[in-house]
Design an enzyme around this catalytic site. Structure first.
Site, PDB file in Angstrom:
ATOM      1  N   CYS A   1       0.824  -1.208   0.000  1.00  0.00           N
ATOM      2  CA  CYS A   1       0.000   0.000   0.000  1.00  0.00           C
ATOM      3  C   CYS A   1       0.865   1.268   0.000  1.00  0.00           C
ATOM      4  O   CYS A   1       0.393   2.339  -0.365  1.00  0.00           O
ATOM      5  CB  CYS A   1      -0.959   0.000   1.181  1.00  0.00           C
ATOM      6  SG  CYS A   1      -0.154  -0.222   2.753  1.00  0.00           S
TER       7      CYS A   1
ATOM      8  N   HIS B   1      19.021   0.894  -1.151  1.00  0.00           N
ATOM      9  CA  HIS B   1      17.596   1.202  -1.056  1.00  0.00           C
ATOM     10  C   HIS B   1      16.819  -0.037  -0.596  1.00  0.00           C
ATOM     11  O   HIS B   1      15.985   0.045   0.309  1.00  0.00           O
ATOM     12  CB  HIS B   1      17.059   1.703  -2.393  1.00  0.00           C
ATOM     13  CG  HIS B   1      15.586   1.970  -2.366  1.00  0.00           C
ATOM     14  ND1 HIS B   1      15.040   3.055  -1.731  1.00  0.00           N
ATOM     15  CD2 HIS B   1      14.534   1.255  -2.862  1.00  0.00           C
ATOM     16  CE1 HIS B   1      13.729   3.018  -1.841  1.00  0.00           C
ATOM     17  NE2 HIS B   1      13.388   1.927  -2.526  1.00  0.00           N
TER      18      HIS B   1
END
Lengths: 353, 264
Positions: A50, A96
């Protein structure tokens, strides 16, 4: 071989945009396989939650690999132009991913749910044959990094919301919550969330009392509990372990004078009072009674804030650990691709999505 | 040889304690097997010491104050190993380690390890009486440790000042249960120990040790009764167990009579 990442997250895109690029759980494996088949791409994993949609690929050449991902995104999502996408190449992409799985990129710093989501995404890609040597190694390493960071720092320490702070406190009073009985006074949203958090940790017995009985019944039904008439809550109070107050009453609903005789009958059973109401429902002096632990909304928020500060203080240590792992992964990758040793570039906003 | 075993054991407890303090200081304490194995290793060395000393003496090694201190330390660790994992009281070991360390380092450095002047034939029942009694004190010691942990955790819950140790201490209800059971276990063992002593003969009668032991028995009997029958709050039981064991420690000199008057 290069490790590339192209994606968007809550840092770069609002939910209205993120939802347009979301890929359902059941499709991420097939989508990764499709991306792997794109020209210039050797391996692929797609993480779609989400809060983020990220495409990790291994490619021989960075420009060709990134171009292939952009084309894939454009084709799949009807060529939506967006400056919300970021791109990471080389060491930056590895860092990352390590930050993502460690919860450093999450909306709630240090949350652990993301690790499970990335594991699922990787498993789906792996099952569909979209991964091979490089991404397998990268993701396995990422899971080790997440474990290392969680084990050796306080990045996941403490509760960072009012509800979870209440649950943590309840567990430090009662241990397992399975046998605890909860009473909710006032069917408010915050009390419902807090009771829900307690229920998620094992609470089975919930009573709801509200001046409007229908609302009490509705909430009780929602929580598989029992509704009681508000004027009868004291009759059910003797067995209660956790009291959540969130009525709109302008005065104290529970006072020291009321509670003192009740606590005498409870003997060695503690009582945890969570006062979420403003004005408060429970007289502050009840905290002075033996075996009573009273927390109002401010004290719970203070605990949550303190935990968040602790997590922020851990960021530097986490970054150092991630850097160490990234360098070690780079040394392995350097056997295939010597350029990895170069410092990774900062994420760049893509021109097209 | 046997003192070397004790020195190794003492080092293990120091290591366990230091490791925990370091981890807590760095705020990254996790339930650690390292700490548990340090305590377990210390316990095995203690056991080896007591076994070796027992073989040398040909009797239960409770012939002087030095041995009594070691036996008491061994009893505490025994209860920790029995109680700790059952209640997931991992930090109980961290609180137990320093107490055991100080007992043993005190025994090694400050207490003369000289054999008792009284030479009597080995008496299995008498040795069992003494051993059970000292094991009972081990249970009381661990109850005191659990009491300290309860009070530390309870204070944080009451004052809302949550420190990093809060997340490592067990729930107060578990601590209260452990505290109560240790007091009951210690009281039951001391009852058996004293009962055996009285039944064996009159060597304790009218001695200061008799009065002291009976005093301790009555004290813990009252605490147990208040906790079980009168159901006083766990907080008060915790205070009482800490206070009672502090009193026992302060009057530990009385144990000298075990060695010099009790003819072991």
């Amino acid at each position: 071989m290069e490790i590339l990442c192209l994606g968007l997250s809550h840092h770069t895109a609002p939910v209205e945009l993120r939802e347009k690029f979301a890929i359902p759980d059941g499709e991420v494996g097939a989508a990764a396989a499709q991306l792997r088949d794109a020209p210039g791409v050797s391996e692929a994993v797609i993480v779609s939650t989400c809060n983020r949609v990220e495409f990790y690929v291994a490619a021989e050449q960075a420009p060709a690999g990134l171009a292939a991902v952009r084309e894939f995104v454009a084709a799949r999502f009807s060529a939506v132009e967006s400056g919300a996408f970021f791109e990471h190449a080389t060491a930056s992409g590895v860092r990352h991913l390590f930050r993502v799985v460690s919860g450093l990129e999450s909306m709630v710093l240090g949350e652990t749910e993301i690790l499970g989501q990335v594991k699922k995404a990787y498993a789906a890609a792996s099952e569909s044959g979209a991964t091979a040597k490089h991404l397998n190694k990268l993701f396995q390493r990422a899971f080790n990094v997440a474990k290392d960071v969680r084990t050796n720092t306080n990045i996941t320490r403490g509760a960072v919301s009012v509800g979870s702070a209440a649950v943590d406190l309840a567990e430090k009073i009662f241990g397992k919550l399975a046998h605890c009985k909860v009473m909710i006074l006032g069917a408010g949203e915050t009390s419902e969330l807090t009771a829900g958090a307690l229920q998620a940790r094992g609470v089975k017995s919930i009573f709801v009392a509200n001046r409007n009985y229908d609302r009490a019944a509705a909430l009780a039904q929602k929580m598989s509990g029992a509704a009681i008439h508000f004027d009868q809550w004291q009759q059910h109070f003797h067995d209660v372990d956790i009291l959540i107050g969130s009525t709109a009453a302008p005065h104290y609903v529970l006072t020291t004078a009321q509670l003192t005789p009740i606590m005498r009958t409870r003997r060695d059973r503690p009582l945890f009072c969570i006062d979420l109401a403003v004005p408060r429902d429970i007289e502050p002096a009840v905290n002075d009674l033996e075996g009573v632990y009273l927390y109002d909304i401010d004290s719970l928020q203070a605990i949550a804030d303190h935990s968040m500060n602790v997590r922020r203080q851990e960021l530097t240590i986490c970054e150092e650990m991630i850097e160490r792992h990234a360098v070690e992964f780079g040394e392995w990758l350097a056997t295939d691709w010597p350029k990895f040793r170069a410092t990774g570039s900062e994420p760049q906003q893509a021109k097209t999505g | 040889m046997d003192r070397l075993l004790l020195a190794i054991s003492t080092f293990c407890f120091l290591f366990g304690f230091a490791y925990t303090m370091h981890a807590l200081g760095a705020r990254v304490y996790k339930t650690s097997r390292l700490n548990f194995f340090a305590i377990l290793s210390g316990f095995l060395c203690q056991t080896a010491f007591l076994w070796h000393r027992g073989q040398t003496l040909g009797r239960c090694p409770l012939t002087n104050r030095f041995e009594v201190l070691v036996f008491l330390s061994w009893s505490m660790v025994l209860f920790y190993l029995l109680i700790g994992p059952a209640y997931r009281l991992s930090l109980l070991g961290a609180f137990t380690s320093p107490l055991v360390f100080f007992f043993q380092i005190g025994a090694l450095l400050l207490v003369d390890d000289v054999p008792s002047k009284l030479k009597l034939a080995p008496n299995g029942w008498l040795e069992m009486h003494a051993a059970i009694s000292v094991v009972a004190y081990g249970a009381f010691a661990l109850a005191g440790v659990a009491g300290v942990m309860y009070l530390a955790q309870e204070r944080q819950l009451k004052t809302h000042h949550i420190h990093s140790i809060f997340y490592h201490l067990p729930p107060i209800r578990d601590l209260a249960v452990a505290n109560g059971r240790l007091i009951i276990a210690g009281f039951a063992l001391l009852t058996v120990g004293l009962g055996t002593g009285f039944k064996l003969g009159s060597m304790f009668t009218h001695s200061p040790l008799t009065a002291w032991s009976v005093g301790v028995w009555v004290l813990y009997g009252v605490i147990a009764a208040m906790g079980r029958v009168h159901r006083i709050s766990p907080r008060r039981v915790a205070w009482l167990s800490v206070t009672a064991f502090s009193l026992v420690l302060l009057t530990l000199g009385g144990l000298r009579f075990v060695t010099e008057k009790a003819t072991l």
